[in-house]
Design a protein around this motif. Structure first.
Motif, PDB file in Angstrom:
ATOM      1  N   SER A  81      39.428  49.000  35.372  1.00  0.00           N
ATOM      2  CA  SER A  81      39.319  47.249  34.136  1.00  0.00           C
ATOM      3  C   SER A  81      37.596  47.257  33.580  1.00  0.00           C
ATOM      4  O   SER A  81      37.044  48.618  34.795  1.00  0.00           O
ATOM      5  CB  SER A  81      39.513  46.561  35.469  1.00  0.00           C
ATOM      6  N   LEU A 107      45.532  42.740  40.416  1.00  0.00           N
ATOM      7  CA  LEU A 107      43.451  43.308  40.809  1.00  0.00           C
ATOM      8  C   LEU A 107      43.470  44.360  41.713  1.00  0.00           C
ATOM      9  O   LEU A 107      42.483  44.692  40.673  1.00  0.00           O
ATOM     10  CB  LEU A 107      42.785  42.027  40.422  1.00  0.00           C
ATOM     11  N   GLU A 108      44.191  44.047  42.484  1.00  0.00           N
ATOM     12  CA  GLU A 108      43.344  44.912  42.976  1.00  0.00           C
ATOM     13  C   GLU A 108      44.552  47.110  43.015  1.00  0.00           C
ATOM     14  O   GLU A 108      42.703  48.011  42.804  1.00  0.00           O
ATOM     15  CB  GLU A 108      43.525  45.165  44.425  1.00  0.00           C
ATOM     16  N   VAL A 126      40.088  45.992  40.699  1.00  0.00           N
ATOM     17  CA  VAL A 126      39.160  44.925  40.941  1.00  0.00           C
ATOM     18  C   VAL A 126      38.946  43.773  42.171  1.00  0.00           C
ATOM     19  O   VAL A 126      39.864  43.805  42.353  1.00  0.00           O
ATOM     20  CB  VAL A 126      39.591  43.680  39.540  1.00  0.00           C
ATOM     21  N   VAL A 167      38.753  34.165  36.632  1.00  0.00           N
ATOM     22  CA  VAL A 167      40.142  34.810  36.628  1.00  0.00           C
ATOM     23  C   VAL A 167      40.995  33.954  36.734  1.00  0.00           C
ATOM     24  O   VAL A 167      41.359  33.699  37.975  1.00  0.00           O
ATOM     25  CB  VAL A 167      40.065  36.080  36.632  1.00  0.00           C
ATOM     26  N   VAL A 208      44.180  37.069  33.490  1.00  0.00           N
ATOM     27  CA  VAL A 208      44.370  37.835  34.228  1.00  0.00           C
ATOM     28  C   VAL A 208      45.284  38.816  33.517  1.00  0.00           C
ATOM     29  O   VAL A 208      44.769  39.862  33.362  1.00  0.00           O
ATOM     30  CB  VAL A 208      45.192  37.395  34.972  1.00  0.00           C
ATOM     31  N   TYR A 226      39.355  34.217  41.876  1.00  0.00           N
ATOM     32  CA  TYR A 226      40.469  33.918  41.420  1.00  0.00           C
ATOM     33  C   TYR A 226      40.271  32.151  41.353  1.00  0.00           C
ATOM     34  O   TYR A 226      40.630  31.908  42.368  1.00  0.00           O
ATOM     35  CB  TYR A 226      41.347  34.978  41.793  1.00  0.00           C
ATOM     36  N   VAL A 262      42.318  41.325  32.017  1.00  0.00           N
ATOM     37  CA  VAL A 262      41.363  42.203  32.893  1.00  0.00           C
ATOM     38  C   VAL A 262      42.418  43.093  32.932  1.00  0.00           C
ATOM     39  O   VAL A 262      41.639  43.938  33.137  1.00  0.00           O
ATOM     40  CB  VAL A 262      40.862  41.258  34.113  1.00  0.00           C
ATOM     41  N   LEU A 263      43.442  42.826  33.346  1.00  0.00           N
ATOM     42  CA  LEU A 263      44.663  44.255  33.525  1.00  0.00           C
ATOM     43  C   LEU A 263      44.724  45.114  32.936  1.00  0.00           C
ATOM     44  O   LEU A 263      45.187  45.935  33.325  1.00  0.00           O
ATOM     45  CB  LEU A 263      45.698  43.335  34.429  1.00  0.00           C
ATOM     46  N   ARG A 308      46.564  38.970  42.677  1.00  0.00           N
ATOM     47  CA  ARG A 308      45.554  39.336  43.144  1.00  0.00           C
ATOM     48  C   ARG A 308      45.694  41.014  43.706  1.00  0.00           C
ATOM     49  O   ARG A 308      44.989  41.724  43.333  1.00  0.00           O
ATOM     50  CB  ARG A 308      45.281  38.640  44.478  1.00  0.00           C
ATOM     51  N   VAL A 344      38.190  41.040  44.128  1.00  0.00           N
ATOM     52  CA  VAL A 344      38.440  39.787  44.153  1.00  0.00           C
ATOM     53  C   VAL A 344      37.493  38.581  45.659  1.00  0.00           C
ATOM     54  O   VAL A 344      37.969  39.077  46.656  1.00  0.00           O
ATOM     55  CB  VAL A 344      40.120  39.131  43.659  1.00  0.00           C
ATOM     56  N   THR A 375      51.800  38.063  36.283  1.00  0.00           N
ATOM     57  CA  THR A 375      52.292  38.693  37.049  1.00  0.00           C
ATOM     58  C   THR A 375      52.654  39.210  37.529  1.00  0.00           C
ATOM     59  O   THR A 375      52.974  39.697  38.561  1.00  0.00           O
ATOM     60  CB  THR A 375      50.556  37.697  37.688  1.00  0.00           C
TER      61      THR A 375
END
Length: 241
Positions: free
Chosen positions: A127, A155-156, A160, A206, A233, A135, A236-237, A152, A162, A112
């Motif tokens: 996602s 994910l945003e 997604v 995650v 993660v 997380y 998910v990504l 994070r 969190v 990441t």
């Protein structure tokens, strides 16, 4: 850009789908990804158990296999920390190897961190993950590599949201051989982590380290929770969760 992907032995043996998700993310960002088929372990179990000879042999092997690439990416904070932080100690008895590792270390990144700070990825697959997501910050990635905001932020970008749990930065109790040597203490620590996951109402937790995934998921299942998902993660990504 030629990227060497160090899959990690745990991913290779237990959850190869995480490696495929990491590969998908890197290739979709325009990287030429090579996965050396001779790669094995980073040496972390041996190093943390005091077997310097075995760990050093694996460190030298890693340098031989990966120093040719522009970057090396690892979907694990603990393995990344071993390579980027502790190899300098393991190879300190050899000036030649130390110099090679010093040149390689700045090019080694947790997944990441690489996506966010090197590639500066802005677009990610939408996602497929629904529900409340929390997380967990794995210890080595957080404390040795500074990985916290990167996942994070990604994910945003993937859409997604969190919901932070209490003590997200606290250890899950795995610690590699710690969980074997001190099972009762490890179980008490992971019980606190599972309680925090439940308290924030998460449908899924995650994180970025498979050792923590196996520990948290295993404890959830053994205590009767067969619903809360525990995901890497990368899955998910990449839209693979």
């Amino acid at each position: 850009m030629r990227v060497g992907l160090f899959v990690t032995c745990l991913v290779d043996m237990m959850r190869p789908e995480i490696g495929f998700s990491a590969l998908k993310l890197l290739e979709s960002a325009g990287c030429e990804v090579i996965v050396p088929d001779t790669q094995t372990c980073c040496g972390q179990p041996a190093y943390s158990s005091g077997d310097r000879a075995a760990a050093r042999a694996l460190a030298e092997k890693f340098v031989d296999e990966f120093e040719q690439f522009d970057y090396v990416v690892i979907p694990s904070g603990s393995c990344g920390g071993t390579v980027k932080v502790h190899y300098a100690d393991l190879l300190s008895d050899s000036p030649a190897l130390s110099a090679r590792m010093a040149r390689l270390a700045p090019r080694v990144f947790e997944l990441t961190d690489f996506l966010q700070n090197v590639l500066k990825v802005e677009r990610l697959p939408a996602s497929n993950l629904h529900g409340t997501i929390t997380y967990h910050d794995s210890c080595s990635g957080l404390r040795e590599l500074g990985v916290q905001q990167q996942p994070r932020a990604l994910l945003e970008k993937a859409g997604v949201k969190v919901t932070e749990m209490r003590d997200a930065r606290a250890c899950c109790g795995f610690g590699g051989t710690f969980a074997i040597k001190y099972g009762d203490i490890s179980a008490a620590i992971v019980d606190e982590k599972c309680a925090n996951i439940h308290d924030c109402g998460a449908d899924a937790v995650v994180l970025g380290d498979l050792g923590c995934i196996l520990n948290i998921e295993g404890r959830l299942r053994r205590t009767g929770d067969d619903k809360t998902r525990v995901l890497h993660v990368a899955q998910v990504l990449a839209g693979d969760a």
